[in-house]
Every structure is written in C-alpha cells, then in structure tokens.
Design a protein around this motif. Structure first.
Motif, PDB file in Angstrom:
ATOM      1  N   TYR A  94       0.834  -1.201   0.000  1.00 18.37           N
ATOM      2  CA  TYR A  94       0.000   0.000   0.000  1.00 18.37           C
ATOM      3  C   TYR A  94       0.876   1.260   0.000  1.00 18.37           C
ATOM      4  N   ILE A 135       2.052   4.426  -3.127  1.00 19.53           N
ATOM      5  CA  ILE A 135       2.032   5.877  -2.930  1.00 19.53           C
ATOM      6  C   ILE A 135       3.414   6.490  -3.105  1.00 19.53           C
ATOM      7  N   ARG A 180      -1.141   5.481   5.106  1.00 22.10           N
ATOM      8  CA  ARG A 180      -1.451   6.377   3.988  1.00 22.10           C
ATOM      9  C   ARG A 180      -0.984   7.794   4.292  1.00 22.10           C
TER      10      ARG A 180
END
Length: 172
Positions: A21, A25, A64
């Motif tokens: 994840y 990014i 995130r």
C-alpha cells in the motif's frame, strides 16, 4: 466492551499489504518500508489506535498519511535542490534539464511571493511545516495556538500557494 487489541498480531498480519500500500504511494520500496516502520512506532503509543472501532482501518490510514507526507517531503526536497542557485550546476550535472530547473526556480519565486504576502502566523506555520518539517503540535506550541489552528494556518497557506501556481499555469 471491545476486546483489547493485539497490536503485534494485527501489524504482523497486515505488514506485507501495508508495505504494498505504501509502495503504491511513495514508489520506492525502501521508503515504503520506512513508512510502515514509522507507522508501527506511532501506533504503539496511539490512544486513538486502542480506541478505534476498526484498528485495521486506522493502521492503513496511518500508513497512507505517512506515505503522503513522505511524498510531499520528497517532492519538496527535489524542488529545493533545483531551486538553490548554488546547486543549479550540480542539478544539471545530475541530469536535471535546464528547462525543468528554470521552471522550478520560477515556481519557487512565485511561492515565496505568496508566502511573503501571508499573515505572519500563517507564513510562519507554512515555513515551519513545509520547509523545516515540524509537526503541527510543535508549530502550535511555537505560535501559541491550538494544534487545530496550526493545521488551519498551514492548510490555508498551502492552499493559497497552490492557487497561485494553478492561476499561473492557466494564464500560460
């Protein structure tokens, strides 16, 4: 009442997907690993994590946010490298084409103009957060305001800089 969270088990069970994840990014495997490690450090001391209804979602949100922060810092560092006049020759030697370097310098000039027109606290908050990498909590302490107000000052100042850049690109 909610059962206690076993953070180690939760983290270990999601670690591989958290790295993937973060990698999506930050686009760098070492940076993705660093982001996930930083998330692990933060969740261990997070009261919010312990109270979260969905600890797995909280963990992913933490990763995130850290990955996005890393991306912003990396982007800034790339631009700062190019914007520094004394480093321009080095940037050219390392493959940054003159057109990109000139555009980056122009962007910096515009951002500095906007920063200089901001109210003093807002300018200080943006500089401390974006240029010196201080956390909102630390900025709040320095400015004598709440963390929420520090966040609002940074968000508004950065928004004004972005609008100026967007307006400039529309005029072209």
């Amino acid at each position: 009442m909610q059962a206690p969270i076993n953070l180690s088990r939760l983290f270990a069970g999601h670690r591989a997907s958290l790295v993937a994840y973060a990698l999506a990014i930050v686009r760098d495997s070492a940076a993705a690993e660093d982001v996930v490690q930083e998330a692990w450090i933060r969740i261990q001391t997070s009261e919010a994590m312990l109270k979260a209804d969905r600890p797995d979602a909280y963990l992913y949100r933490t990763v995130r946010n850290l990955a996005l922060d890393h991306g912003r810092r990396a982007s800034f560092e790339r631009r700062r490298f190019v914007h520094s006049p004394e480093r321009a020759d080095q940037a050219l030697a390392e493959g940054v084409d003159p057109e990109t370097a000139a555009a980056a310098r122009e962007e910096l000039r515009l951002i500095l103009e906007v920063l200089n027109r901001l109210p003093r606290k807002m300018e200080t908050a943006v500089r401390l957060h974006r240029l010196e990498g201080l956390r909102l909590k630390d900025i709040a302490e320095r400015l004598g305001v709440s963390t929420t107000v520090a966040h609002e000052l940074v968000a508004e100042g950065v928004g004004r800089c972005r609008r100026a850049l967007r307006d400039r690109s529309r005029r072209r």
